[in-house]
Motif scaffolding. Structure first.
Motif, mmCIF file in Angstrom:
data_model
loop_
_atom_site.group_PDB
_atom_site.id
_atom_site.type_symbol
_atom_site.label_atom_id
_atom_site.label_comp_id
_atom_site.label_asym_id
_atom_site.label_seq_id
_atom_site.Cartn_x
_atom_site.Cartn_y
_atom_site.Cartn_z
ATOM 1 N N LYS A 64 -11.750 10.822 6.854
ATOM 2 C CA LYS A 64 -10.411 11.627 6.759
ATOM 3 C C LYS A 64 -9.227 11.574 6.729
ATOM 4 O O LYS A 64 -7.859 11.920 6.387
ATOM 5 N N ARG A 65 -9.288 12.088 8.069
ATOM 6 C CA ARG A 65 -7.791 11.484 8.943
ATOM 7 C C ARG A 65 -7.460 10.164 8.679
ATOM 8 O O ARG A 65 -6.251 10.304 8.432
ATOM 9 N N TYR A 66 -7.817 9.227 8.230
ATOM 10 C CA TYR A 66 -7.285 8.079 8.047
ATOM 11 C C TYR A 66 -6.187 8.159 5.911
ATOM 12 O O TYR A 66 -5.637 7.867 6.218
ATOM 13 N N ALA A 67 -7.132 8.432 5.952
ATOM 14 C CA ALA A 67 -6.733 9.166 4.477
ATOM 15 C C ALA A 67 -5.450 10.592 4.637
ATOM 16 O O ALA A 67 -4.527 10.332 3.993
ATOM 17 N N SER A 68 -5.889 11.449 5.108
ATOM 18 C CA SER A 68 -4.829 11.734 5.831
ATOM 19 C C SER A 68 -3.783 11.420 6.105
ATOM 20 O O SER A 68 -2.057 12.399 5.937
ATOM 21 N N ASN B 98 -0.503 10.186 4.064
ATOM 22 C CA ASN B 98 0.053 11.504 2.835
ATOM 23 C C ASN B 98 -1.176 11.786 1.912
ATOM 24 O O ASN B 98 -0.393 11.635 1.190
ATOM 25 N N ALA B 99 -1.989 11.525 2.200
ATOM 26 C CA ALA B 99 -3.342 12.076 1.146
ATOM 27 C C ALA B 99 -3.029 13.189 0.644
ATOM 28 O O ALA B 99 -3.827 14.160 1.994
ATOM 29 N N LEU B 100 -3.466 14.262 -0.178
ATOM 30 C CA LEU B 100 -3.698 15.527 -0.485
ATOM 31 C C LEU B 100 -5.523 15.233 -0.160
ATOM 32 O O LEU B 100 -6.066 14.854 -1.527
ATOM 33 N N PHE B 101 -6.319 16.124 -0.387
ATOM 34 C CA PHE B 101 -7.597 16.520 -0.186
ATOM 35 C C PHE B 101 -7.653 16.987 -0.774
ATOM 36 O O PHE B 101 -9.409 17.906 -0.485
ATOM 37 N N SER B 102 -7.508 17.527 -1.905
ATOM 38 C CA SER B 102 -7.581 19.026 -2.776
ATOM 39 C C SER B 102 -9.321 18.214 -3.830
ATOM 40 O O SER B 102 -9.582 19.607 -4.179
ATOM 41 N N ASN B 103 -9.792 17.065 -3.830
ATOM 42 C CA ASN B 103 -10.330 16.569 -4.626
ATOM 43 C C ASN B 103 -11.615 16.181 -3.683
ATOM 44 O O ASN B 103 -12.302 15.447 -4.645
ATOM 45 N N LEU C 229 -5.830 4.193 0.187
ATOM 46 C CA LEU C 229 -4.736 4.306 0.905
ATOM 47 C C LEU C 229 -4.283 3.897 2.471
ATOM 48 O O LEU C 229 -2.928 3.543 1.941
ATOM 49 N N ARG C 230 -5.284 3.626 2.617
ATOM 50 C CA ARG C 230 -4.864 2.828 4.641
ATOM 51 C C ARG C 230 -3.854 1.761 3.037
ATOM 52 O O ARG C 230 -2.739 1.584 4.402
ATOM 53 N N GLU C 231 -4.398 0.780 2.893
ATOM 54 C CA GLU C 231 -3.608 -0.642 2.453
ATOM 55 C C GLU C 231 -2.649 -0.179 1.913
ATOM 56 O O GLU C 231 -1.719 -1.113 1.693
ATOM 57 N N GLU C 232 -2.268 0.881 0.780
ATOM 58 C CA GLU C 232 -1.213 1.475 0.368
ATOM 59 C C GLU C 232 -0.139 2.076 1.707
ATOM 60 O O GLU C 232 1.153 1.514 1.637
ATOM 61 N N ALA C 233 -1.044 2.390 2.204
ATOM 62 C CA ALA C 233 0.598 3.162 2.984
ATOM 63 C C ALA C 233 0.924 1.368 4.379
ATOM 64 O O ALA C 233 1.757 1.051 4.539
ATOM 65 N N ILE C 234 0.161 0.482 4.384
ATOM 66 C CA ILE C 234 0.213 -1.040 5.736
ATOM 67 C C ILE C 234 1.232 -1.262 4.492
ATOM 68 O O ILE C 234 2.318 -1.860 4.996
ATOM 69 N N PRO D 236 -9.156 -2.168 8.084
ATOM 70 C CA PRO D 236 -8.166 -1.496 8.063
ATOM 71 C C PRO D 236 -8.642 -0.137 8.411
ATOM 72 O O PRO D 236 -7.307 0.871 8.187
ATOM 73 N N LEU D 237 -9.880 0.289 8.602
ATOM 74 C CA LEU D 237 -10.385 1.874 8.624
ATOM 75 C C LEU D 237 -10.700 1.151 10.294
ATOM 76 O O LEU D 237 -11.464 2.587 10.502
#
Length: 516
Positions: free
Chosen positions: A42-46, A49-54, A71-76, A478-479
């Motif tokens: 959850k923290r990695y996704a956050s 800059n991910a929104l955890f609404s879903n 999301l991590r791969e996109e951020a990297i 990446p995790l």
């Protein structure tokens, strides 16, 4: 005591007494409730800059892992692109061109070429655009400012000592053709700007710059011209690599960079009067070093089932003495034992709820443990080949209650009376070249069969040994290892594309990486 909490009385590995093994009920309860894997995902996704609404707590770990990895791969990808852009540097030299600087002007022109060649040799990925702005004094009229092609020392028509320093700096900032996000301005002078706030020298403009220019801070360092140039050549690459590091971390967000620098003004570099500070009771948690590469690669090894713990009584300085992009550091005193131990504790800069989570600090403890495992393998071979050893400080998690709230830190031994250096960064930049350390990075890649590299090496240089702290890890997973892990592409772009094998690599019989 929680059934999974791996503490054994009189255990040689635990290195603690039975009284030390007792943990507080609040810690036991917190760890019982902690789903470490899920919280980390959850923290990695956050952090990406991910929104955890879903994504709620009802999501399975498999779903979270897929989401967090994407999301991590996109951020990297974005981070590596930002790092590549940060390597394009605008470097502007601002030089006092008055008569008193005559010995330095010709040397400075030669120095620019030396700096350029040195940076290219040490960090070929850095691309420099070099500019020049010279200044004199207000009464030199049209000759007050000039470019590189016509640098002639003029005797100022004023009969005072200060020069138009602020005019020169202002011209460089506002009139130069700046293009890149990484911008470095290097100022060479022998006298201060006008204004008695800067000096007590005779001054025709005692109230300061006649055009209204002002400066918040001004540092004046005098030295022999030859020694000054030598220092300048050595200091300039550090300025460039520091600027690259800032830009790669914060991009073109100059407000963040300014905020970081302003925060450093709030530091207190002096040790506090410990007798005036209250005592905090807490606990330290740690993992033991893995016994094999398989354990190191298995993220499950670093789960709460392999945690150890002991109690601690500690005093903490009220202000940090240092700060970086991610953490700030405080002096601390461990008073549990008869002889007080001087320590350093580090705290993540608060920007999100996850900054003070036990999960994040457990990850911060995991990274130096992995580095310690690999340094032991390196030192076993290095010792036989008379290569300096590489060691890392032992880092643990500190949990204590202050002001009715639970706070987490990392804690490590304080390094006293030593010069702290940063040798390389996790962006692939070498700040101070040490062949042993570059070979160590290469060794970690080869020993783990390309699984990871240890980088961002910083600490102290001793006789035949490096003692390091706060490393970073690039890993194909990446995790793992936090936001400073730039994944498999980070290994390729920041290590493999930049590393140049040296004599230590050859002594260790490491596979040659051809970047010549």
């Amino acid at each position: 005591m929680s059934k999974w909490f791996c503490l054994k009385n009189n255990s040689k590995n635990a290195n603690t007494s039975s009284s030390d093994s007792i943990i507080s009920s609040s810690l036991a309860s917190e760890l019982d409730k902690l789903n470490l894997t899920k919280e980390r995902l959850k923290r990695y996704a956050s952090e990406a800059n991910a929104l955890f609404s879903n994504t709620t707590l009802t999501n399975t770990e498999d779903e979270l892992e897929i989401k967090a990895k994407s999301l991590r791969e996109e951020a990297i990808f974005k981070k590596l692109n930002n790092i590549e852009l940060s390597m394009e540097v605008d470097l502007c030299f601002v030089l006092d061109c008055t008569k008193s600087m005559k010995p330095d002007i010709s040397a400075a022109k030669d120095c620019i070429l030396r700096v350029f060649n040195y940076v290219k040799q040490l960090n070929p990925s850095i691309k420099l655009r070099v500019g020049f702005c010279g200044y004199r004094d207000h009464n030199n009229e049209s000759d007050r400012l000039q470019g590189m092609q016509n640098v002639i020392p003029f005797r100022s028509r004023n009969n005072d000592t200060p020069e138009d320093v602020l005019g020169g700096l202002n011209a460089a900032i506002t009139q130069m053709d700046w293009k890149n996000n990484t911008r470095v301005l290097l100022h060479i002078c022998d006298f201060p700007p006008h204004g008695h706030r800067f000096s007590d020298l005779k001054d025709n403009y005692p109230d300061g710059n006649p055009y209204g220019l002002t400066a918040e801070i001004f540092d004046l360092v005098g030295d022999d011209p030859i020694k000054l140039i030598e220092k300048f050549v050595k200091a300039t690459p550090s300025s460039i690599t520091y600027a690259v590091s800032l830009t790669s971390t914060h991009g073109s967000n100059f407000k963040e960079i300014y905020s970081l620098q302003r925060n450093k003004l709030d530091m207190n570099p002096n040790e506090p009067d410990w007798s005036t500070l209250s005592l905090n009771n807490g606990e330290v948690l740690w993992f033991h070093i893995p016994k094999s590469l398989d354990e190191l690669k298995n993220s499950i090894y670093f789960n709460k089932s392999n945690l150890f713990c002991k109690s601690l009584s500690i005093k903490i300085a009220p202000q940090p003495f240092s700060a970086g992009a991610e953490k700030c550091a405080y002096f601390a005193l461990d008073v549990k034992n008869d002889a007080a131990n001087e320590m350093v504790i580090k705290e993540y800069l608060h920007g999100a709820k996850q900054s003070n989570s036990i999960e994040k600090y457990l990850e911060a403890v995991e990274i130096p443990i992995v580095a310690n495992f690999l340094s032991k393998q390196f030192n076993y071979i290095a010792g036989r080949k008379k290569i300096p050893k590489v060691n890392f400080l032992t880092v643990k998690l500190l949990r204590c209650n202050t002001n009715d709230c639970t706070q987490y830190y990392t804690i490590e031994q304080r390094l006293k009376n030593a010069v702290y250096k940063r040798f390389n960064t996790n962006t692939g930049v070498i700040t101070e070249l040490r062949h042993t350390l570059e070979a160590f990075v290469h060794f970690t890649y080869e020993y783990t069969k390309g699984y990871l590299v240890i980088c961002d090496l910083q600490g102290i240089e001793l006789n035949n040994e490096f003692l390091l702290t706060d490393p970073a890890i690039h890993c194909i997973d990446p995790l793992r290892f936090g936001s400073t892990n730039f994944g498999e592409n980070g290994i390729k772009q920041l290590f493999l594309a930049n590393h140049r094998c040296n004599d230590i690599c050859k002594k260790l019989k490491l596979s040659h990486i051809n970047n010549e």
